[in-house]
Design an enzyme around this catalytic site. Structure first.
Site, short mmCIF file in Angstrom:
data_model
loop_
_atom_site.label_atom_id
_atom_site.label_comp_id
_atom_site.label_asym_id
_atom_site.label_seq_id
_atom_site.Cartn_x
_atom_site.Cartn_y
_atom_site.Cartn_z
N ASP A 155 52.44 35.27 36.69
CA ASP A 155 52.52 36.60 36.09
C ASP A 155 53.90 36.80 35.48
OD1 ASP A 155 52.93 39.62 35.99
OD2 ASP A 155 50.85 39.52 36.69
N ASN B 34 41.89 44.16 39.71
CA ASN B 34 41.92 45.54 39.23
C ASN B 34 40.76 45.67 38.24
OD1 ASN B 34 44.31 46.08 40.65
ND2 ASN B 34 45.55 45.33 38.96
N GLN C 224 43.87 48.05 35.53
CA GLN C 224 43.57 46.89 34.68
C GLN C 224 44.10 47.18 33.28
OE1 GLN C 224 39.40 45.78 34.39
NE2 GLN C 224 39.90 43.86 33.35
N HIS D 182 40.75 38.98 35.86
CA HIS D 182 41.80 38.13 36.40
C HIS D 182 42.07 38.51 37.85
CE1 HIS D 182 43.67 41.58 34.36
NE2 HIS D 182 44.69 41.49 35.21
#
Length: 118
Positions: free
Chosen positions: A34, A91, A98, A104
């Site tokens: 991330d 999410n 999200q 994801h």
């Protein structure tokens, strides 16, 4: 790719059009770090195919969802957090946080994770 998929950041990562620090790949999924980590380990695991939410993926391709979860666990093993504990978060929808509408899984670990998450 459809028009919406051609605008999708994660589809562009899968296609190699946008750089990412990839840590794992399988036939159906890609895992990458991330860019705004919320824990020492924060890796996203995405299906190569475009699915907007985890609910949609579960309804249309349960085996691919299972592959995403297997890869999430393997990321935790590879990152050394499987034995101490890790969290897998999907999410789903804007109100849940999200921001990229390509399903994801966030794999988070390496520090204490409080509950409720907030």
């Amino acid at each position: 790719m459809t028009a919406s998929e051609s605008d999708c950041l994660f589809c562009k990562i899968v296609a190699g059009e946008v750089p990412a620090t990839v840590v794992r790949e399988s036939a159906g999924a890609v895992a990458f770090r991330d860019i705004n980590p919320q824990a020492p380990t924060h890796v996203l695991v995405i299906p190569r195919d475009h699915h907007p939410t985890v609910g949609e993926l579960a309804a249309t391709d349960a085996e691919l969802l299972a592959e995403v979860l297997r890869e999430a666990h393997q990321v935790a093993v590879d990152e050394g957090v499987a034995d101490t504990g890790y969290r897998v978060v999907f999410n789903t929808g804007a109100q849940a946080g999200q921001t990229v509408f390509h399903v994801h899984a966030h794999v988070l670990g390496g520090r204490g994770l409080n509950w409720p998450p907030g």
